[in-house]
Write an enzyme that holds these catalytic residues in place. Sequence first.
Site, PDB file in Angstrom:
ATOM      1  N   ASP A   1       1.399  -5.593  -0.371  1.00 33.70           N
ATOM      2  CA  ASP A   1       0.358  -4.895  -0.232  1.00 33.70           C
ATOM      3  C   ASP A   1      -1.202  -6.038  -0.748  1.00 33.70           C
ATOM      4  O   ASP A   1      -1.966  -5.359  -0.093  1.00 33.70           O
ATOM      5  CB  ASP A   1       0.059  -4.012   0.259  1.00 33.70           C
ATOM      6  CG  ASP A   1      -0.530  -3.167   0.859  1.00 33.70           C
ATOM      7  OD1 ASP A   1      -1.615  -3.777   1.814  1.00 33.70           O
ATOM      8  OD2 ASP A   1      -0.983  -2.289   1.375  1.00 33.70           O
TER       9      ASP A   1
ATOM     10  N   ARG B   1      -5.785 -11.419  -2.115  1.00 37.59           N
ATOM     11  CA  ARG B   1      -5.758 -12.319  -3.511  1.00 37.59           C
ATOM     12  C   ARG B   1      -4.789 -13.242  -3.637  1.00 37.59           C
ATOM     13  O   ARG B   1      -5.205 -14.490  -4.104  1.00 37.59           O
ATOM     14  CB  ARG B   1      -5.564 -11.446  -4.619  1.00 37.59           C
ATOM     15  CG  ARG B   1      -4.220 -11.057  -4.327  1.00 37.59           C
ATOM     16  CD  ARG B   1      -4.282  -9.819  -5.837  1.00 37.59           C
ATOM     17  NE  ARG B   1      -4.187  -8.322  -5.935  1.00 37.59           N
ATOM     18  CZ  ARG B   1      -4.555  -7.175  -5.710  1.00 37.59           C
ATOM     19  NH1 ARG B   1      -3.808  -7.387  -7.849  1.00 37.59           N
ATOM     20  NH2 ARG B   1      -4.978  -5.973  -5.420  1.00 37.59           N
TER      21      ARG B   1
ATOM     22  N   ASP C   1      -3.604  -6.575   8.986  1.00 34.77           N
ATOM     23  CA  ASP C   1      -2.306  -6.011   7.515  1.00 34.77           C
ATOM     24  C   ASP C   1      -1.371  -5.234   7.624  1.00 34.77           C
ATOM     25  O   ASP C   1      -1.936  -3.682   7.203  1.00 34.77           O
ATOM     26  CB  ASP C   1      -3.670  -6.200   6.314  1.00 34.77           C
ATOM     27  CG  ASP C   1      -2.471  -5.830   4.866  1.00 34.77           C
ATOM     28  OD1 ASP C   1      -1.509  -6.185   4.960  1.00 34.77           O
ATOM     29  OD2 ASP C   1      -3.297  -5.326   3.894  1.00 34.77           O
TER      30      ASP C   1
ATOM     31  N   LYS D   1       2.550  -0.207   4.705  1.00 32.89           N
ATOM     32  CA  LYS D   1       1.069   0.610   4.446  1.00 32.89           C
ATOM     33  C   LYS D   1       2.008   2.064   4.897  1.00 32.89           C
ATOM     34  O   LYS D   1       2.629   1.840   6.226  1.00 32.89           O
ATOM     35  CB  LYS D   1       0.042   0.411   5.108  1.00 32.89           C
ATOM     36  CG  LYS D   1      -0.738  -0.932   3.789  1.00 32.89           C
ATOM     37  CD  LYS D   1      -1.849  -1.261   5.438  1.00 32.89           C
ATOM     38  CE  LYS D   1      -2.745  -2.407   4.319  1.00 32.89           C
ATOM     39  NZ  LYS D   1      -3.496  -1.982   2.739  1.00 32.89           N
TER      40      LYS D   1
END
Length: 516
Positions: A364, A368, A286, A293
């Site tokens: 990010d 979900r 991720d 990030k």
Amino acid sequence: MPSRPHKLIPPTFSRTPSLDAETVELAVAIELPEGVEAIGLAVAPVVDEDADDVPSALGLDRAALKRAGFTGEVGQTLVIPAQDAPTYIAVGVGAPEKRTAAVLRDVSAAFARAAGAFASIGLDVSRSFDVDPASAGQVITEGALLARYRYTELKREAKHTPLAALHLVAGAEDIAATASGAHRGEVLARSANLARDLANTPPSHLTASDLGDVALAVGATHGLAVEVFDKDALIALGTGGLLGVNAGSVEEPRMIQLRYTPKDDSGAPIEATGHLALVGKGIMYDSGGISLKPSDPMHASMKMDMAGAGAVLAAMTALQELGCTSSVTAFLMCTDNMPSGSATMLGDVLTFRNGTTVEVKNTDAEGRLVLADALCLAAEEEPDAIVDIATLTGAALMALGTKTAAVHGNEQGIVDQALASSKATDEPLWQLPLERSYRKQLDSDVADISNMGGRFAGSTIAALFLADFVGDIPWAHLDIAGTMLVDADESWRPKGATGYGTRLLIDLAENFTAAR
């Protein structure tokens, strides 16, 4: 689609039972055999200063132990060098009122770690604990095998001694029950160590398609029906969330579906006591996507953002061997989340499996998005309950730290079952509220819902998003962002991926009862 050019070494999983795993000999007897290299003996804190209850085999009295700084508190160890084998290790068991099954697991782990230089070890501590023999055999085996785990797949020279044999001492009348428990502990530890292997593997060595291959291999060995859905199949299924997260990647996404059906000794299917659906987040790496990030140590750990999917896959491998009577269907949603010219952009709207449209306000918040499609598919199965597990929010980490995961749910019965399994496995959970009044924070001007809310209660906001996709099916959501790894060895958790949730899910499936 071909793998990235820098993927030079194929994935290996030598700890996976079906793929040439290292095996540990387990034995239970009334005394330890010749050849055991290190022996752990129980020592309690001093109660009577005039009584010397230290095992004579240690060769030291209470005063000598005290001079060495050893008091007998839980998890303390003292290695006593020997000219010849075996080496004895004093292991603190604590005061009688502290000696629970969970503490016995910790004691076993402390011993196994102290005996890290030895391949064949033996432990004589269970009779100091008021724990039934089967439970004692289980937790001692778990503690030792979990503590001695190391991820060494990519090292040319492993600098650790693999555990080859674990010997337990039990009374004559308790040998059969202790051995049965030890076998169960071996299965649970093997599964958790598989989850650790998967989460510890770098993303260039474990892509979504690689994980599909692993699932097919372990499924064939452990009685699971496995189906892997490639990108074309996912387009046909309408999984817009998974495909949207994958849009910036050169690696194809995968959805992995696993089915466990309980069978009798002849292999014939039997009537299940319930139907449980499990959903795991499998973000193989991720980066945050367009919402990149920051480059900090947490970014480097994002290879573990698939720890939820790893825990589900690993848990499924234990069900047949442990005789689980529930049927279990699992969905693993796997992709990396990368920035590129084709990546999903802020403000894009994705259409999900059930037709819901979602405005992406932060790429990010991708976990979900992939989970929502899986929850739709799980709901279509009409199971008795759905449980998802995901490294979902930093908010859960900030609220509960690294020892405890969060659980939310729409029905207290399934949440209570998750909490009971948490207690049984010493994988701590804490229930956070599913505060429905916060749902309006997810409203969108252009779509049915957005994937981001306000600044506060981030774990609850994420859970409210997921709740929209399960309907009225009893559902629990485990947010394991804080518990996916530890920075240093502690008890039965070695540095790195913890495998958190694997043993919890196994216990939940075994003891599952329909909540409606």
